[in-house]
Structures are given as structure tokens and as C-alpha cells.
Design a protein around this motif. Structure first.
Motif, mmCIF file in Angstrom:
data_model
loop_
_atom_site.group_PDB
_atom_site.id
_atom_site.type_symbol
_atom_site.label_atom_id
_atom_site.label_comp_id
_atom_site.label_asym_id
_atom_site.label_seq_id
_atom_site.Cartn_x
_atom_site.Cartn_y
_atom_site.Cartn_z
ATOM 1 N N SER A 1 -17.923 52.383 45.553
ATOM 2 C CA SER A 1 -17.065 53.342 44.871
ATOM 3 C C SER A 1 -16.600 52.748 43.538
ATOM 4 C CB SER A 1 -15.875 53.687 45.757
ATOM 5 O OG SER A 1 -15.041 54.621 45.144
ATOM 6 N N SER A 2 -15.771 53.486 42.830
ATOM 7 C CA SER A 2 -15.242 52.974 41.566
ATOM 8 C C SER A 2 -14.394 51.730 41.827
ATOM 9 C CB SER A 2 -14.399 54.046 40.878
ATOM 10 O OG SER A 2 -13.322 54.443 41.711
ATOM 11 N N SER A 3 -14.407 50.800 40.887
ATOM 12 C CA SER A 3 -13.718 49.526 41.087
ATOM 13 C C SER A 3 -12.959 49.144 39.826
ATOM 14 C CB SER A 3 -14.724 48.429 41.441
ATOM 15 O OG SER A 3 -15.644 48.240 40.373
ATOM 16 N N ASN A 4 -12.114 48.152 39.963
ATOM 17 C CA ASN A 4 -11.381 47.609 38.819
ATOM 18 C C ASN A 4 -11.588 46.101 38.794
ATOM 19 O OD1 ASN A 4 -9.797 47.564 36.555
ATOM 20 N ND2 ASN A 4 -7.859 47.808 37.634
ATOM 21 N N ILE A 5 -11.725 45.555 37.583
ATOM 22 C CA ILE A 5 -12.025 44.133 37.401
ATOM 23 C C ILE A 5 -11.120 43.574 36.314
ATOM 24 C CG2 ILE A 5 -13.813 42.429 36.863
ATOM 25 C CD1 ILE A 5 -15.882 44.643 37.537
ATOM 26 N N ARG A 6 -10.653 42.373 36.521
ATOM 27 C CA ARG A 6 -9.887 41.668 35.484
ATOM 28 C C ARG A 6 -10.456 40.275 35.298
ATOM 29 N NH1 ARG A 6 -5.854 37.830 35.199
ATOM 30 N NH2 ARG A 6 -4.515 37.946 33.350
ATOM 31 N N ILE A 7 -10.595 39.876 34.040
ATOM 32 C CA ILE A 7 -10.978 38.511 33.684
ATOM 33 C C ILE A 7 -9.830 37.912 32.878
ATOM 34 C CG2 ILE A 7 -12.606 37.062 32.416
ATOM 35 C CD1 ILE A 7 -14.743 39.161 32.931
ATOM 36 N N GLY A 8 -9.359 36.746 33.290
ATOM 37 C CA GLY A 8 -8.217 36.141 32.620
ATOM 38 C C GLY A 8 -8.389 34.650 32.401
ATOM 39 N N PHE A 9 -7.642 34.134 31.428
ATOM 40 C CA PHE A 9 -7.660 32.708 31.112
ATOM 41 C C PHE A 9 -6.223 32.247 30.890
ATOM 42 C CE2 PHE A 9 -11.614 34.555 29.571
ATOM 43 C CZ PHE A 9 -12.553 33.752 30.198
ATOM 44 N N SER A 10 -5.933 31.028 31.348
ATOM 45 C CA SER A 10 -4.581 30.493 31.230
ATOM 46 C C SER A 10 -4.639 29.010 30.870
ATOM 47 C CB SER A 10 -3.811 30.669 32.542
ATOM 48 O OG SER A 10 -3.803 32.025 32.949
ATOM 49 N N TYR A 11 -3.530 28.516 30.320
ATOM 50 C CA TYR A 11 -3.452 27.103 29.941
ATOM 51 C C TYR A 11 -2.017 26.622 30.101
ATOM 52 C CZ TYR A 11 -4.106 22.796 27.298
ATOM 53 O OH TYR A 11 -4.171 21.472 26.920
ATOM 54 N N VAL B 1 2.834 26.144 39.109
ATOM 55 C CA VAL B 1 2.436 25.925 37.724
ATOM 56 C C VAL B 1 1.600 24.652 37.708
ATOM 57 C CG1 VAL B 1 3.189 25.401 35.380
ATOM 58 C CG2 VAL B 1 4.451 27.060 36.740
ATOM 59 N N PRO B 2 0.320 24.720 37.337
ATOM 60 C CA PRO B 2 -0.529 23.521 37.347
ATOM 61 C C PRO B 2 0.012 22.437 36.409
ATOM 62 C CG PRO B 2 -1.854 25.515 37.168
ATOM 63 C CD PRO B 2 -0.433 25.932 36.977
ATOM 64 N N VAL B 3 -0.539 21.243 36.514
ATOM 65 C CA VAL B 3 -0.099 20.117 35.697
ATOM 66 C C VAL B 3 -0.457 20.347 34.232
ATOM 67 C CG1 VAL B 3 -0.288 18.486 37.601
ATOM 68 C CG2 VAL B 3 -2.241 18.848 36.074
ATOM 69 N N LYS B 4 0.236 19.671 33.349
ATOM 70 C CA LYS B 4 -0.001 19.794 31.909
ATOM 71 C C LYS B 4 -1.471 19.511 31.577
ATOM 72 C CE LYS B 4 1.267 17.663 27.506
ATOM 73 N NZ LYS B 4 2.086 16.614 26.847
ATOM 74 N N GLY B 5 -2.032 20.347 30.707
ATOM 75 C CA GLY B 5 -3.419 20.172 30.295
ATOM 76 C C GLY B 5 -4.427 20.905 31.148
ATOM 77 N N THR B 6 -3.949 21.733 32.102
ATOM 78 C CA THR B 6 -4.860 22.469 32.985
ATOM 79 C C THR B 6 -5.291 23.785 32.335
ATOM 80 O OG1 THR B 6 -3.858 21.540 34.979
ATOM 81 C CG2 THR B 6 -5.153 23.551 35.236
ATOM 82 N N PHE B 7 -6.591 24.040 32.343
ATOM 83 C CA PHE B 7 -7.146 25.317 31.889
ATOM 84 C C PHE B 7 -7.651 26.072 33.109
ATOM 85 C CE2 PHE B 7 -10.767 27.920 30.528
ATOM 86 C CZ PHE B 7 -10.167 28.699 29.551
ATOM 87 N N GLU B 8 -7.335 27.364 33.180
ATOM 88 C CA GLU B 8 -7.668 28.170 34.351
ATOM 89 C C GLU B 8 -8.444 29.419 33.951
ATOM 90 O OE1 GLU B 8 -5.164 31.027 37.375
ATOM 91 O OE2 GLU B 8 -4.408 29.000 37.070
ATOM 92 N N ALA B 9 -9.452 29.753 34.730
ATOM 93 C CA ALA B 9 -10.193 31.000 34.563
ATOM 94 C C ALA B 9 -10.088 31.804 35.848
ATOM 95 C CB ALA B 9 -11.657 30.718 34.226
ATOM 96 N N ASP B 10 -9.816 33.119 35.709
ATOM 97 C CA ASP B 10 -9.631 33.999 36.869
ATOM 98 C C ASP B 10 -10.591 35.180 36.804
ATOM 99 O OD1 ASP B 10 -7.382 32.495 37.701
ATOM 100 O OD2 ASP B 10 -6.093 33.645 36.363
ATOM 101 N N ILE B 11 -11.145 35.538 37.945
ATOM 102 C CA ILE B 11 -11.883 36.787 38.108
ATOM 103 C C ILE B 11 -11.261 37.514 39.291
ATOM 104 C CG2 ILE B 11 -14.096 37.887 38.607
ATOM 105 C CD1 ILE B 11 -15.483 35.492 37.366
ATOM 106 N N GLN B 12 -10.769 38.727 39.042
ATOM 107 C CA GLN B 12 -10.144 39.532 40.099
ATOM 108 C C GLN B 12 -10.892 40.850 40.214
ATOM 109 O OE1 GLN B 12 -6.357 38.616 37.852
ATOM 110 N NE2 GLN B 12 -5.506 39.020 39.878
#
Length: 309
Positions: free
Chosen positions: A82-92, A53-64
Motif C-alpha cells: 500500500s502507500s507508504s511514508n519514508i524519512r531520511i535524516g542526518f544528525s551530528y 544523546v551520543p558522544v561528541k563527534g558522532t554522526f548519525e544517519a536514519d532511515i524510517q
């Protein structure tokens, strides 16, 4: 009188020596042990969450990203075309030890919300391991004209709860194990033969228990080998999901991590992967009397970027 003066002088001398010793005495307080750092470099390890769990105040962006399976070889460039799957996520991280996230996956237009809380952090002389809780709730927002797939909106929901235990064994090696339960609000049904002339309609189970193990071994300061395995434990009457076996490399800096690997999961959501993984990492899969594939792996990557505020 002389004796009194001699005794008084001796007392003053002893008292002065005592004050001198007290003034030069340094009180040593025991150092407070701090939790170990960087058990893992990212909140993700391939398809599983880590205890981090990152330190307090950390904002995270993910591309999977998960490409198709490699079975067709050059025909579709080992699944890349071929066909693919993508996820974009954000966390705080709003407060210490609590991590909140949201994401959207291409498959089923799946929205997910998640929470992770670090219950215990590995601390020398105090806690030998780190323990973290992770939970996820997902909603399939794909269009369903005529309510063919979902009669009620609640049937689109699924849930995931997991306890993760990890240990940083050395500066190079970190390992973790996890136990999870996945729940789906809507399950597929099937017909089972009741007797020689009739069939009865039954429903699949709503829950799936899964065990996971993951590890990271650091090769250099910024490069590591990573390994991930997920084993479904619950047995369904039909269409049992396959385990996930994934391995690859992680490249990291202080602000981001890039993971490149091959594995079997493609749904980019823990409960759907646990419940529905159709890619068999070992041997062949029998489909309609025909053997399909041998090790149904797909190439994937994760990109994680952190900002501190």
C-alpha cells in the motif's frame, strides 16, 4: 647532661617513626560517579525520541519507513504494497550533550530540523533520572499552485517542544515518560451552527498537548522488546487525533540499531503525528456512517547508523 641526651634520642626516634608512617600512608580519594550508559540503544524508540544523546563527534544517519495499514490483509500484503511514508535524516553532535539533526519525509515533502540537549544524566548517588529537551521545526515544501493550501509561507511551519524523563531501572529495563506541545501556524476551519438559520466559521486550536510513555526490555545482548504509547490531551471541536500504540523488537550492535514494529503513527514527524493521527488503535472508526477497521496498525521499521569522528 645524661637526661638531655636521653630526651634528644627519644625525640629523634618518635620523629623518625612519624615520618615512616606518613610515607606509608595512602590517601584514598572518593571515586567520581559516572553517568549510567545505554539507557536506550538508539536516539529513536519507534516514533519518539529517547533521552539518549551520543558522544561528541558522532554522526548519525536514519532511515524510517511506515507501510500502509494492515486492514486489507492479503489484498495489499497487510499494507506492505500500500502507500507508504519514508524519512531520511542526518544528525551530528558538535559539542557534549547537544544533538542537531535534519531530515526529509515523503509525506508533504516535509523538511524538519531538530535539536536535543541532555540536561541531566542519570548518575548513581547524584541524579536518579535523565532529563532531556527535544525540539523540532518542520516545513511542508509540497507544491501548492495558486496558494490554495497556504496563502503565506509561514503557514507551512509547525513546531514541537518536549521534555523527556527516563530511568535505567536495571541492565534489562529502561523506561521514559515525556510531555510535549505541538504548534501549527495554519489550522483548518469548520462551520458551526449559530442558530436555526445560520452558521458561523470557526478555527481549530493551534496547539496540542501530548503525554508519552516508552520502555525497552532487553532479552539478549543484542535483542530487546520495545513499547511506545502517545496520548493526545487537547480536545478539538472535530476530528480529534487518535493515540498511538506501538510495540516491536530492536536489534542492535555498537554502531547501529534496527527496530521492527507495528503502530499507528505514519507521518514521521512528532507534531504532525500528535495533531493529525487518523489511525485508531482501539475499536472501530466511524466514517460516513460506515465502520472502518478495527485497530488501524501499520508495519514500520527504523534503521540508525552511527559513526564517530
Amino acid at each position: 647532661m645524661c637526661c638531655f641526651l636521653i630526651m634528644l634520642m627519644m625525640y629523634e626516634r618518635i620523629h623518625a617513626q612519624s615520618d615512616s608512617v606518613s610515607a606509608n600512608t595512602v590517601v584514598v580519594k572518593p571515586l567520581k560517579q559516572k553517568p549510567v550508559k545505554n539507557t536506550f540503544e538508539s536516539t529513536w524508540l519507534i516514533d519518539d525520541q529517547t533521552v539518549m544523546v551520543p558522544v561528541k563527534g558522532t554522526f548519525e544517519a536514519d532511515i524510517q519507513h511506515r507501510f500502509g495499514t494492515v486492514q486489507n490483509g492479503y489484498k495489499d500484503l497487510w499494507g506492505i504494497y500500500s502507500s507508504s511514508n519514508i524519512r531520511i535524516g542526518f544528525s551530528y553532535v558538535p559539542i557534549k550533550n547537544l544533538y542537531l539533526g535534519i531530515g526529509l519525509s515523503k509525506g508533504s515533502m516535509l523538511w524538519d530540523g531538530s535539536a536535543k540537549y541532555a540536561i541531566i544524566r542519570q548518575t548513581p548517588g547524584l541524579y536518579p533520572v535523565s532529563v532531556t529537551y527535544y525540539g523540532n521545526m518542520a516545513y511542508k515544501s509540497l507544491q501548492d499552485p495558486g496558494n490554495y493550501l497556504f496563502k503565506y509561507s509561514t503557514q507551512r511551519l509547525s513546531f514541537f517542544n518536549e521534555i523527556i524523563v527516563a530511568r535505567k531501572v536495571s541492565d534489562k529495563l529502561s523506561v521514559q515518560v515525556a510531555a510535549s506541545i505541538s504548534h501549527q501556524n495554519s489550522v483548518p476551519g469548520y462551520y458551526a451552527q449559530k442558530d436555526t438559520t445560520s452558521y458561523v466559521f470557526k478555527k481549530e486550536k493551534f496547539d496540542m498537548f501530548t503525554a508519552s510513555v516508552a520502555a525497552r526490555y532487553r532479552l539478549t545482548k543484542g535483542t530487546s522488546v520495545i513499547l511506545d504509547y502517545d496520548q493526545p490531551l487537547t480536545r478539538f471541536a472535530s476530528n480529534n487525533p487518535h493515540p498511538n500504540f506501538a510495540f516491536g523488537f530492536e536489534f542492535n550492535t555498537s554502531g547501529h540499531a534496527f527496530q521492527l514494529f507495528v503502530g499507528n503513527y505514519t507521518m514521521l514527524n512528532p507534531q504532525l503525528n500528535s495533531l493529525y493521527n487518523a489511525n485508531n488503535p482501539f475499536g472501530f472508526t466511524q466514517t460516513g456512517g460506515t465502520k472502518v477497521g478495527g485497530g488501524q496498525f501499520c508495519i514500520g521499521f527504523n534503521i540508525t547508523r552511527l559513526w564517530n569522528f
